[in-house]
Enzyme design. Sequence first.
Site, PDB file in Angstrom:
ATOM      1  CE  LYS A  39      -5.125  -0.934  -1.352  1.00 45.58           C
ATOM      2  NZ  LYS A  39      -5.553  -0.434  -0.046  1.00 45.58           N
ATOM      3  CG  ASP A  48      -7.381  -8.043   7.872  1.00 47.37           C
ATOM      4  OD1 ASP A  48      -6.334  -7.741   7.267  1.00 47.37           O
ATOM      5  OD2 ASP A  48      -7.711  -7.516   8.948  1.00 47.37           O
ATOM      6  CG  ASP A  68      -2.003   0.914   1.318  1.00 50.37           C
ATOM      7  OD1 ASP A  68      -2.664   1.142   0.306  1.00 50.37           O
ATOM      8  OD2 ASP A  68      -2.216   1.479   2.398  1.00 50.37           O
TER       9      ASP A  68
END
Length: 181
Positions: free
Chosen positions: A129, A157, A101
């Site tokens: 990302k 999750d 991320d």
Amino acid sequence: MPTLTPLISESDIARRVDELASAVSRDYAEAGEIVLIGVLRGAFMFLADLVRRLSVPCRVDFIALASYERGSDQSSGVRLVLDLRCDVARRHVLVVEDIVDSGRTLHYLLKMLRARGPASIKTCVLTHKPARLDIEVPLDYVGFEIPDRWVVGYGLDYDDRYRTLPYIAAIDPNDEVTPSP
Ligand code: IMP
Ligand code: MG
């Protein structure tokens, strides 16, 4: 209930994991043995599928990291929760992550592992990302580039839920309804 929007199907994941395993097997054919380091908990499913498709001898170990709460004065933003059991000195290390991320977790981990003197170190991440990256990290094998959404399933999750979904979906947590008392 929150809305789940399927992003990557089970069969697309399987196909891509096959391709990644072929690339890793080819690249490490001469290496002798590699140590795969799965980053808990998110990478457990990806790692399990990946290792079963590798044609190079490998060991498997795990490490767990956690992000500090916002407002913490720790500059890395990441802390070690569970260390490896094996010694990676002079070994070929492949870090297996579920998602990159901001890049902070992987950056912290690579710095820590490099200090232990591995013969080589590479990364294999299932999802990335690009829009969110704020620390440059080497990504050697990438499964999927995904949009800037929170994703769940296949190990990933949201608040420790949805990890066991066999596919990857985007979740909109704003749709979460609070159970009435
Ligand atoms: P980083 O920002 O690259 O350090 O990522 C930190 C960690 O946040 C990852 O290892 C995941 O555990 C988690 N994470 C980031 N984005 C997502 C997501 O979309 N779904 C689930 N977990 C995520
Ligand atoms: Mg992770």
